[in-house]
Scaffold this motif. Structure first.
Motif, PDB file in Angstrom:
ATOM      1  N   ALA A 135       0.810  -1.227   0.000  1.00 37.65           N
ATOM      2  CA  ALA A 135       0.000   0.000   0.000  1.00 37.65           C
ATOM      3  C   ALA A 135       0.838   1.270   0.000  1.00 37.65           C
ATOM      4  N   SER A 136       2.127   1.158   0.311  1.00 37.06           N
ATOM      5  CA  SER A 136       2.987   2.344   0.352  1.00 37.06           C
ATOM      6  C   SER A 136       3.400   2.735  -1.055  1.00 37.06           C
ATOM      7  N   THR A 137       2.944   3.899  -1.499  1.00 31.41           N
ATOM      8  CA  THR A 137       3.285   4.391  -2.829  1.00 31.41           C
ATOM      9  C   THR A 137       3.800   5.817  -2.720  1.00 31.41           C
ATOM     10  N   PRO A 138       5.103   6.004  -2.959  1.00 31.71           N
ATOM     11  CA  PRO A 138       6.100   5.012  -3.364  1.00 31.71           C
ATOM     12  C   PRO A 138       6.552   4.125  -2.197  1.00 31.71           C
ATOM     13  N   LEU A 139       7.200   3.013  -2.554  1.00 32.72           N
ATOM     14  CA  LEU A 139       7.838   2.129  -1.585  1.00 32.72           C
ATOM     15  C   LEU A 139       9.345   2.250  -1.760  1.00 32.72           C
ATOM     16  N   THR A 140      10.027   2.576  -0.679  1.00 33.10           N
ATOM     17  CA  THR A 140      11.484   2.719  -0.721  1.00 33.10           C
ATOM     18  C   THR A 140      12.144   1.457  -0.208  1.00 33.10           C
TER      19      THR A 140
END
Length: 307
Positions: A152-157
């Motif tokens: 769900a994290s956008t962006p994902l680092t």
């Protein structure tokens, strides 16, 4: 017809719940849970780390011997026992012995003389790491939950510096097949600082970090920057307790192979693959759509040889 990768994504979905009820948590996981106290002093953390790394021997040491091995005073060992919830060192040692005896009874028990040559011994050590990880996976709920958060994290680092770069690159390469915006950070200092701040400003909520021994100062600094920026941190690391793990919201600790000149990473690699699987499970429609699109592009431009 779905591609091979699409079919694997469908067939490999993780099932929640303890599917192997008889499987006890790995000894190292039991110890990490036992010692998971936020207020342990640096000296107490050294005691905890020694016990984790030498459980089958350390569980039978006297308080004098343990203090000498770790390089602390006997009162420090007593205070450590109290800090982790025991009435004193004898009570703590009794608990440690039950864990150690379980390790000896259920784990690999091949004697040194039966280990073969040095390369075979290195493989044996990695098998033990994988067996410990298998026991940890008896309850996959945390992997499922964090996979959902990373998806769900956008962006994902994805962060990994120095020796950890290869694991971070593997994860980022695969994650881009199922996630629309994966940002890979493999340099520390101001480069990492800028990337983490930009990720947060763009709406990112999580960082997945890799930290293999020897643990880099740049990793610690980057995780502190991430936390200060409001990002949450999931960390894949070895069994160490310490400053890097303290900066993570969730720690997936797996053993590394240390029998050769340079460490090997069988268990951390499987841990990374498990989180990738959990990400694909979290949004199956997006996963299938992205995999289908990638298959079309790869076929059009002939990315791969025909087997």
């Amino acid at each position: 017809m779905p591609s091979l990768q699409q079919a694997r994504a469908q067939a490999s979905a993780i099932t929640s719940g303890k599917s192997v009820p008889e499987a006890e948590a790995a000894p190292t996981s039991q110890l990490r849970t036992l010692f998971d106290r936020p207020r342990l002093s640096p000296g107490q953390r050294r005691i905890a780390q020694y016990l984790i790394e030498h459980i089958t021997e350390a569980a039978f040491l006297s308080i004098t011997d343990l203090a000498e091995r770790v390089g602390v005073s006997q009162p420090s060992v007593t205070r450590f026992a109290a800090a982790v919830g025991f009435s004193g060192y004898p009570a703590l040692r009794e608990k440690l012995q039950s864990i150690a005896l379980g390790t000896l009874a259920g784990g690999p028990v091949a004697a040194e003389e039966n280990r073969g040559n040095e390369l075979q011994a290195a493989v044996d050590a990695e098998i033990e790491n994988l067996e410990n990880l298998r026991r940890d996976f008896a309850d996959p709920d945390q992997v499922i939950d964090i996979g959902r958060e990373l998806s769900a994290s956008t962006p994902l680092t994805v962060l990994g510096v120095r020796i950890s770069v290869s694991l971070a690159e593997y994860f980022a390469y695969a994650a881009r097949r199922v996630h629309p915006d994966v940002r890979l950070v493999t340099l520390g200092g101001s480069v990492a600082y800028d990337a983490l701040l930009q990720s947060r400003e763009a709406g990112g909520t999580w960082v997945l970090a890799f930290s293999m021994p020897r643990h880099a100062q740049e990793t610690l600094t980057a995780l502190r920057v991430a936390r200060s920026a409001g990002l949450k941190v999931a960390l894949i690391t070895d069994l160490a307790l310490g400053a890097v793990a303290d900066e993570a919201d969730v720690v997936f600790a797996t053993g590394t192979g240390s029998r050769l000149v340079f460490d090997s990473y069988a268990a951390p690699g499987v841990m990374a693959a498990a989180l990738l699987q959990a990400m694909t499970d979290a949004d199956p429609e997006r996963t299938q759509a992205r995999l289908e699109e990638y298959e079309q592009i790869s076929e059009q431009h002939q990315f791969f040889l025909r087997d």
